[in-house]
Motif scaffolding. Structure first.
Motif, short mmCIF file in Angstrom:
data_model
loop_
_atom_site.label_atom_id
_atom_site.label_comp_id
_atom_site.label_asym_id
_atom_site.label_seq_id
_atom_site.Cartn_x
_atom_site.Cartn_y
_atom_site.Cartn_z
N UNK A 1 25.04 12.05 3.05
CA UNK A 1 24.03 11.31 3.63
C UNK A 1 22.83 11.07 2.67
N UNK A 2 22.25 12.07 2.93
CA UNK A 2 21.09 11.77 1.77
C UNK A 2 21.56 12.01 0.54
N UNK A 3 22.43 12.42 -0.37
CA UNK A 3 23.31 12.54 -1.56
C UNK A 3 22.93 11.01 -2.10
N UNK A 4 23.68 10.58 -0.75
CA UNK A 4 24.47 9.10 -1.18
C UNK A 4 23.22 8.30 -1.25
N UNK A 5 22.60 8.55 -0.10
CA UNK A 5 21.07 7.25 0.02
C UNK A 5 20.51 7.75 -2.09
N UNK A 6 19.73 8.94 -1.93
CA UNK A 6 19.62 9.17 -2.83
C UNK A 6 19.91 8.29 -4.07
N UNK A 7 21.26 8.49 -4.44
CA UNK A 7 22.12 8.20 -5.51
C UNK A 7 22.02 6.46 -5.76
N UNK A 8 22.20 5.69 -4.53
CA UNK A 8 22.02 4.39 -4.06
C UNK A 8 20.57 3.93 -4.99
N UNK A 9 19.09 4.68 -4.52
CA UNK A 9 17.98 4.34 -4.65
C UNK A 9 17.97 4.45 -6.45
N UNK A 10 19.12 5.93 -6.43
CA UNK A 10 18.17 5.79 -8.11
C UNK A 10 18.99 4.12 -8.82
N UNK A 11 20.35 3.88 -8.30
CA UNK A 11 21.26 2.29 -8.78
C UNK A 11 20.20 1.39 -8.85
N UNK A 12 19.79 1.54 -7.78
CA UNK A 12 18.56 0.45 -7.45
C UNK A 12 17.79 -0.05 -8.64
N UNK A 13 17.10 1.35 -8.76
CA UNK A 13 15.65 1.53 -9.88
C UNK A 13 16.39 1.01 -11.38
N UNK A 14 17.25 2.19 -11.53
CA UNK A 14 18.39 1.63 -12.34
C UNK A 14 19.07 0.65 -13.48
N UNK A 15 18.22 0.14 -13.70
CA UNK A 15 17.96 -1.76 -14.09
C UNK A 15 18.45 -1.25 -15.97
N UNK A 16 19.38 -2.36 -16.26
CA UNK A 16 20.22 -1.73 -17.70
C UNK A 16 18.93 -2.54 -18.77
N UNK A 17 18.00 -3.63 -18.08
CA UNK A 17 17.09 -3.94 -19.11
C UNK A 17 16.49 -3.16 -19.26
N UNK A 18 15.80 -1.95 -17.91
CA UNK A 18 14.96 -0.56 -18.03
C UNK A 18 15.38 0.42 -20.14
N UNK A 19 16.59 0.25 -19.73
CA UNK A 19 16.57 0.85 -20.91
C UNK A 19 16.34 0.92 -22.71
N UNK A 20 15.95 -0.12 -22.45
CA UNK A 20 15.89 -0.23 -23.58
C UNK A 20 13.82 -0.30 -24.13
N UNK A 21 12.92 0.34 -22.99
CA UNK A 21 11.53 0.54 -22.91
C UNK A 21 11.60 1.95 -23.30
N UNK A 22 12.62 3.14 -22.67
CA UNK A 22 11.83 4.50 -22.95
C UNK A 22 12.10 4.89 -24.06
N UNK A 23 13.05 4.84 -25.09
CA UNK A 23 13.51 5.51 -26.39
C UNK A 23 12.30 4.43 -27.54
N UNK A 24 12.07 3.16 -27.35
CA UNK A 24 10.91 2.60 -28.14
C UNK A 24 9.60 2.83 -27.94
N UNK A 25 9.30 3.68 -26.21
CA UNK A 25 8.24 4.68 -26.06
C UNK A 25 7.72 5.85 -26.48
N UNK A 26 9.04 6.18 -27.25
CA UNK A 26 8.94 7.09 -27.57
C UNK A 26 9.07 7.85 -29.18
N UNK A 27 9.73 6.53 -29.65
CA UNK A 27 9.24 6.33 -31.22
C UNK A 27 7.86 5.77 -31.04
#
Length: 424
Positions: A6-32
């Protein structure tokens, strides 16, 4: 520390909630831009993009309420105003950004179509889904996140072993602060406040389960989600830094992510990632507008008419703002984020600590001081900075857009000391 199913399922649900596709463009540019200072940037980004949002979920677990409950100790009127502002920002900025990301990653590289046409078609379809509340989105969502994670982990793994030998020098003066502020652009702290309560309340706890067990469940799930986000974010920032010498100097956020995926996965992998990101952006837009429409519907006696009007306004804003470049939307978002993020962070922290130190008077004083001292940070993006030079030089950390931090901490300490002295 044991983690049940149950904890694992909830953890993955939380991860999915925060893991927005728009956020993906931020980290690589920040690293650059961070290049050889990527680690310090990652630490700053991790605080505002992962730690604060996860604490927001823990605060919801403690409150067992809605976003309205976050600011209730300040005053009911403040809480209502805060909710209205947050929902207004949500449909005006992160929702349109999903259309812009979709255009730049999935449409522009392959078709000669204007961004206005893309955003128009995009939000017409969004409106149809919002009005029909299709369950297809939930079905798609279950497959989208695992696929995107698989591709991103492939990019990170291949990138580590295939990166050029040379890494650029950092372009940041204070990498940690730049990472901290870039984390604002994820909107994840706001996301935690907006939908965290719904997620926490919807968990299938047994009726006889105690509050402490529920809290322990949420804490462990938060650790899982936080570790997942850290791995993805840190990996993308690190890869952006490793490949920093290969990117064009003026490459924007979507171009950096696209270039990184092409260099590691090839053209086919990049095309596949683009499609998945576009679909994930779409589900995010539908979720934001549906949630906002639901809020205003409830505010006006469950009026379906209000729901429809809110959806129309949200989609029109999406078309108008969504035709802009991602970079332009991020620039537009800065004043709003500098205004609402400090207050959101303070509300999350006050709600997550013991009520002994977070009484109504503490809420009132700390939020008021945070608001006052964040005004210069907000105004720096509205008016000429020269008019604010004296104020910025006077307030500690104001030159780094963090002028509210020390005053808020000092106010918290002093208010508690005075309160405790009165009780003695």
């Amino acid at each position: 520390m044991k983690f049940s199913k149950e904890v694992l399922v909830t953890g993955f649900a939380l991860f999915s909630m925060f893991f927005g596709a728009g956020n993906l463009i931020l980290p690589p540019f920040l690293g650059k831009n961070a290049a050889d200072s990527w680690f310090l940037v990652t630490l700053g980004f991790f605080i505002t993009a992962v730690v604060i949002p996860i604490l927001g979920i823990l605060a919801h677990a403690k409150l067992q309420g809605t976003m309205y409950d976050f600011g209730k100790k300040v005053s009911p009127n403040f809480s209502l105003l805060y909710c209205l502002i947050v929902y207004a920002i949500s449909i005006a900025l992160p929702a349109p950004r999903t259309a812009s990301v979709t255009h730049e990653m999935a449409i522009q590289p392959y078709f000669s179509i204007s961004s206005l046409i893309t955003s128009s078609i995009y939000f017409v379809i969004v409106f149809i889904f919002v009005m029909n509340r299709s369950k297809i989105l939930n079905l798609i969502g279950k497959f989208l996140t695992p696929l995107i994670i698989l591709i991103l982990l492939s990019i990170i793994f291949i990138g580590v072993f295939a990166a050029p030998e040379t890494m650029n020098a950092t372009g940041f003066k204070i990498p940690f602060v730049d990472g901290l502020l870039e984390g604002y652009q994820t909107f994840d702290a706001i996301g935690a406040v907006v939908v965290g309560g719904v997620l926490v309340i919807s968990m299938n706890f047994k009726k006889d389960v105690s509050f402490e067990i529920k809290k322990d469940h949420i804490i462990k799930a938060g650790i899982i989600a936080g570790l997942g986000l850290l791995i993805i974010y840190a990996g993308l920032i690190y890869n952006g830094a490793l490949f920093s010498s290969t990117f064009s100097q003026d490459a924007n956020r979507t171009q950096v992510l696209t270039s990184l995926s092409t260099q590691t996965l090839g053209n086919i992998g990049t095309a596949f990632l683009s499609i998945l990101v576009a679909l994930a952006c779409f589900t995010t837009a539908v979720g934001i507008i549906t949630g906002t429409a639901d809020y205003f519907k409830g505010l006006f006696g469950n009026s379906q008419k209000v729901y429809s009007i809110t959806a129309v306004i949200g989609c029109i804003l999406g078309i108008v703002i969504g035709q802009l470049d991602v970079h332009d939307i991020i620039v537009i978002a800065l004043p709003a984020l500098m205004f609402i993020y400090p207050i959101t962070i303070v509300l999350i922290l006050l709600n997550v600590i013991s009520e002994k130190f977070a009484t109504p008077i503490v809420f009132k004083m700390v939020v008021l001081v945070t608001f006052i001292f964040s005004i210069p940070d907000f105004l720096q993006f509205i008016i000429n900075k020269e008019y604010l030079t004296g104020v910025i030089n006077t307030i500690p950390l104001a030159q780094h857009h963090l002028g509210w931090v020390l005053p808020a901490i000092i106010t918290f300490i002093i208010t508690n000391l005075i309160k405790n002295k009165e009780l003695v």
